[in-house]
Design an enzyme around this catalytic site. Structure first.
Site, PDB file in Angstrom:
ATOM      1  N   ARG A  96       0.832  -1.203   0.000  1.00 34.50           N
ATOM      2  CA  ARG A  96       0.000   0.000   0.000  1.00 34.50           C
ATOM      3  C   ARG A  96       0.875   1.265   0.000  1.00 34.50           C
ATOM      4  O   ARG A  96       0.534   2.274  -0.626  1.00 34.50           O
ATOM      5  CB  ARG A  96      -0.935  -0.017   1.209  1.00 34.50           C
ATOM      6  CG  ARG A  96      -1.965  -1.116   1.120  1.00 34.50           C
ATOM      7  CD  ARG A  96      -2.519  -1.523   2.493  1.00 34.50           C
ATOM      8  NE  ARG A  96      -3.195  -2.812   2.373  1.00 34.50           N
ATOM      9  CZ  ARG A  96      -4.483  -2.958   2.070  1.00 34.50           C
ATOM     10  NH1 ARG A  96      -5.246  -1.896   1.912  1.00 34.50           N
ATOM     11  NH2 ARG A  96      -5.007  -4.156   1.964  1.00 34.50           N
ATOM     12  N   HIS A 156      -3.844   1.299   7.264  1.00 31.00           N
ATOM     13  CA  HIS A 156      -2.693   0.510   7.740  1.00 31.00           C
ATOM     14  C   HIS A 156      -1.351   1.210   7.504  1.00 31.00           C
ATOM     15  O   HIS A 156      -0.329   0.553   7.328  1.00 31.00           O
ATOM     16  CB  HIS A 156      -2.704  -0.883   7.090  1.00 31.00           C
ATOM     17  CG  HIS A 156      -1.953  -1.919   7.877  1.00 31.00           C
ATOM     18  ND1 HIS A 156      -1.578  -3.139   7.347  1.00 31.00           N
ATOM     19  CD2 HIS A 156      -1.495  -1.910   9.153  1.00 31.00           C
ATOM     20  CE1 HIS A 156      -0.949  -3.852   8.255  1.00 31.00           C
ATOM     21  NE2 HIS A 156      -0.880  -3.123   9.362  1.00 31.00           N
ATOM     22  N   HIS A 246      -9.526 -10.715   3.735  1.00 29.64           N
ATOM     23  CA  HIS A 246      -8.625 -10.959   4.870  1.00 29.64           C
ATOM     24  C   HIS A 246      -9.374 -11.664   5.996  1.00 29.64           C
ATOM     25  O   HIS A 246     -10.549 -11.387   6.242  1.00 29.64           O
ATOM     26  CB  HIS A 246      -8.086  -9.615   5.360  1.00 29.64           C
ATOM     27  CG  HIS A 246      -6.908  -9.693   6.277  1.00 29.64           C
ATOM     28  ND1 HIS A 246      -6.947 -10.266   7.529  1.00 29.64           N
ATOM     29  CD2 HIS A 246      -5.627  -9.235   6.130  1.00 29.64           C
ATOM     30  CE1 HIS A 246      -5.757 -10.156   8.107  1.00 29.64           C
ATOM     31  NE2 HIS A 246      -4.942  -9.538   7.272  1.00 29.64           N
ATOM     32  N   LYS A 413       1.524 -15.405   1.017  1.00 25.29           N
ATOM     33  CA  LYS A 413       1.820 -14.111   1.626  1.00 25.29           C
ATOM     34  C   LYS A 413       2.991 -14.189   2.612  1.00 25.29           C
ATOM     35  O   LYS A 413       3.088 -15.111   3.403  1.00 25.29           O
ATOM     36  CB  LYS A 413       0.576 -13.601   2.353  1.00 25.29           C
ATOM     37  CG  LYS A 413       0.753 -12.285   3.120  1.00 25.29           C
ATOM     38  CD  LYS A 413      -0.540 -11.922   3.816  1.00 25.29           C
ATOM     39  CE  LYS A 413      -0.396 -10.670   4.679  1.00 25.29           C
ATOM     40  NZ  LYS A 413      -1.673 -10.320   5.347  1.00 25.29           N
TER      41      LYS A 413
END
Length: 610
Positions: A96, A156, A246, A413
């Protein structure tokens, strides 16, 4: 502020004399500065909508081979282009940060995630754990260029008043500042931070709206912002940063039973079906082999039917999350069509990293007798399978299904295998002049989005902003490629590099070099040729030592240019002692578990002689 020159990929990575000179003069960024801005298209500039799925896997959309029903996202693929060679970072906030700053995460403040900063990284520039003030953001530049800027969903990248979305260029926002949490309320993960933090239009919320459900509410809010901003002729930029899919897998009851029993056959069968579909669609080339099943993941054929059913239900919930996300994307698309803005809207759709295969809940809750275990028992205790999806429940699908989401790649991930950083990408809208529904295989990066969108908006990335020198943008504009004038923004001499938690990788052309800590890696450099081995099954380092040496030099130069600090502590430092010993997986081995009952020929059967 001292400017930090970043060498161009071609210059440093190709060793050209001209490249060295340009780097010295500070002219080029890691992948070249943004091209001169194209003249604004005749008439209106495009609206821009980025739809970001949190932990959405490469193979989770129907248009990328999934059995999950995603008609809204697939409609964008049908109207636009699917890109199969797109890279993000291996985890959420670093991705991000690169998306919104156009600058490498080690320079923009997210060299490591705030939650996992190593002791030797604390207090170091580039490792603040939030988007630092040495970079300018995409919404700031677009706002300056005359765009409305809206954000909904997960942020975040900082919680203090000068770090929230409203302080970083968003005119309107409804944002979850934490990395995850309940979809139903403000329940967070740990005793230390029991309450999730939200902002709306720059103010911290004391409660959530009535009837709150994350995916629905984010969409409702964005539609409201778009409607309220109409009338002044300005285009809009919308960052739709969904929390879904998520974990924890929270979703309304009517979305939980759409795939009942479908996944009881197990992860191996679903991976094979997805790869077959990917090859039929043209996403993957014929002959592509699946990556090796993770050595600690069981063969589903060996599990009892009831066990397979319970584990399959987790995947059913995940599929429901993705389908619910798609439904609300469809609501946004339908609204834009209704108000006459759809045809002038550029859509960019992707997931922020590989699918999540790590047991986050176990990492958070810890062991009995700890405060966070007590908190988990009090706040996240509704974990009978019949309650999965409800407030207070926590379901996540684990490494076996994460590998399904990342078909055909290895791992997921957090890691530098393709399954951690390789993502599906859809681009649709007025800038796309390629054939509708077509597929492109060029190598692309999330850092390219900043220069692409600035060029389409008729502006450019500045050398300074409000009196501060900026690090050069790392990406390359996709505008020529979207227009059908190029097949990739990169040549085979350009390179992309990554690092987080000490795991690191570099890709140049079809070559991929990676270093991962044991047990997920070998703690030495491994070399793969992705042209023939997308599953990273065959390490070629011993066969090509000169190539390894060349690419290690490239990575070292990247690390120096971006001030990488390798961590002295990592979140998986004990895994080698916890996970089973790593052994290769070969079909049919050990044979004792796969040899069936011997059945004699029928004409040789006999009763015993008395």
């Amino acid at each position: 502020m001292e400017r930090v020159p970043q060498p161009s990929t071609r210059a440093v990575f190709g060793k050209s004399t001209l490249g060295r000179l340009l780097r010295t003069l500070g002219i080029l960024g890691v992948a070249g500065l943004v091209a001169a801005p194209a003249a604004a298209a005749a008439g209106r500039r495009p609206n821009i909508v980025i739809i970001l799925g949190d932990d959405l896997g490469y193979a989770d959309m129907g248009s990328f081979g999934s059995e999950i029903r995603t008609p809204s996202l697939d409609s964008l693929a049908k109207e636009g282009v699917r890109f199969t060679g797109f890279y993000t970072h291996a985890s959420c906030s670093p991705t991000r940060s690169v998306l919104l700053s156009g600058v490498d995460s080690h320079l923009n403040g997210l060299g490591n995630m705030d939650e996992w900063t190593a002791p030797n990284q604390m207090g170091v520039d580039g490792y603040e754990g939030y988007l630092n003030d040495r970079v300018v953001t995409l919404p700031q530049l677009l706002k300056d260029a005359g765009y409305h800027t809206y954000m909904v969903g997960k942020w975040h990248m900082g919680k203090d008043p000068d770090k929230i979305p409203a302080a970083r260029g968003f005119e309107r926002d409804f944002s979850l500042l934490d990395g995850a949490g309940s979809y139903w309320d403000m329940t967070n993960f740990t005793m230390a931070a029991p309450r999730s933090v939200f902002t709306e239009d720059g103010r911290y919320l004391t409660r959530l709206p009535k009837g709150y459900y994350a995916t629905k509410t984010y969409t409702d809010k964005l539609i409201g912002y778009i409607d309220q901003g109409r009338g002044d002729g300005k285009p809009f930029f919308a960052y739709v940063s969904h929390q879904a899919p998520h974990d924890p897998y929270h979703l309304p009851k009517e979305w939980r039973g759409r795939h009942v029993g479908e996944y009881d056959k197990g992860w191996d069968a679903v991976r094979q079906e997805r790869l077959k579909k990917q090859i039929e669609l043209g996403i993957m080339p014929a002959g592509t082999a699946l990556s090796e099943r993770m050595w600690f993941v069981p063969d589903p054929v060996l599990l009892a039917p009831a066990t397979r059913a319970v584990l399959g239900k987790k995947m059913e919930l995940y599929a429901g999350m993705v389908e619910n996300l798609d439904f609300h994307v469809g609501r946004l698309i339908d609204h834009l069509k209704k108000i006459g803005e759809y045809e002038n809207t550029l859509f960019i759709v992707f997931g922020d990293n590989g699918a999540e295969g790590t047991d986050l809940f176990n990492m958070i809750a810890g062991t009995p007798g700890t405060r966070d275990f007590l908190f988990a028992a009090a706040k996240w205790s509704q974990n009978h399978p019949n309650a999965w999806g409800d407030p207070g429940s926590w379901a996540a699908y684990g490494p076996m299904w994460a590998q399904v989401s990342m078909t055909p790649f290895s791992q997921y991930k957090g890691f530098m295998a393709e399954g951690g950083i390789h993502n599906a990408l859809i681009v649709s809208g007025p800038a796309v002049q390629r054939a509708k529904g077509s597929i492109n295989h060029g190598v692309m990066h999330v850092g390219d989005i900043m220069p692409t969108l600035l060029e389409l908006a008729g502006t450019s990335y500045p050398k300074t902003y409000k009196g501060k020198d900026l690090p050069p943008a790392m990406g390359k504009s996709w505008v020529p490629m979207l227009a059908g004038q190029a097949e990739s923004p990169r040549s085979d001499r350009d390179a992309l590099a990554w690092e987080i938690w000490g795991n690191r990788a570099i890709r140049q052309g079809s070559w991929k070099l990676r270093w991962q800590m044991k047990p997920m890696g070998t703690s030495v450099w491994e070399l793969f040729d992705l042209a023939t081995d997308l599953g990273e099954r065959k390490d070629l380092a011993a066969e090509h030592p000169d190539k390894v040496k060349e690419m290690v030099t490239i990575w070292d130069e990247y690390a120096r240019a971006n001030k990488v600090v390798l961590p002295n502590r990592v979140i998986f430092e004990t895994w080698e002692n916890v996970l089973p010993q790593r052994v290769p997986h070969d079909p049919g081995y050990p044979p004792m578990t796969t040899k069936g009952q011997f059945v004699p020929p029928a004409n040789m059967l006999a009763e015993p002689k008395e």
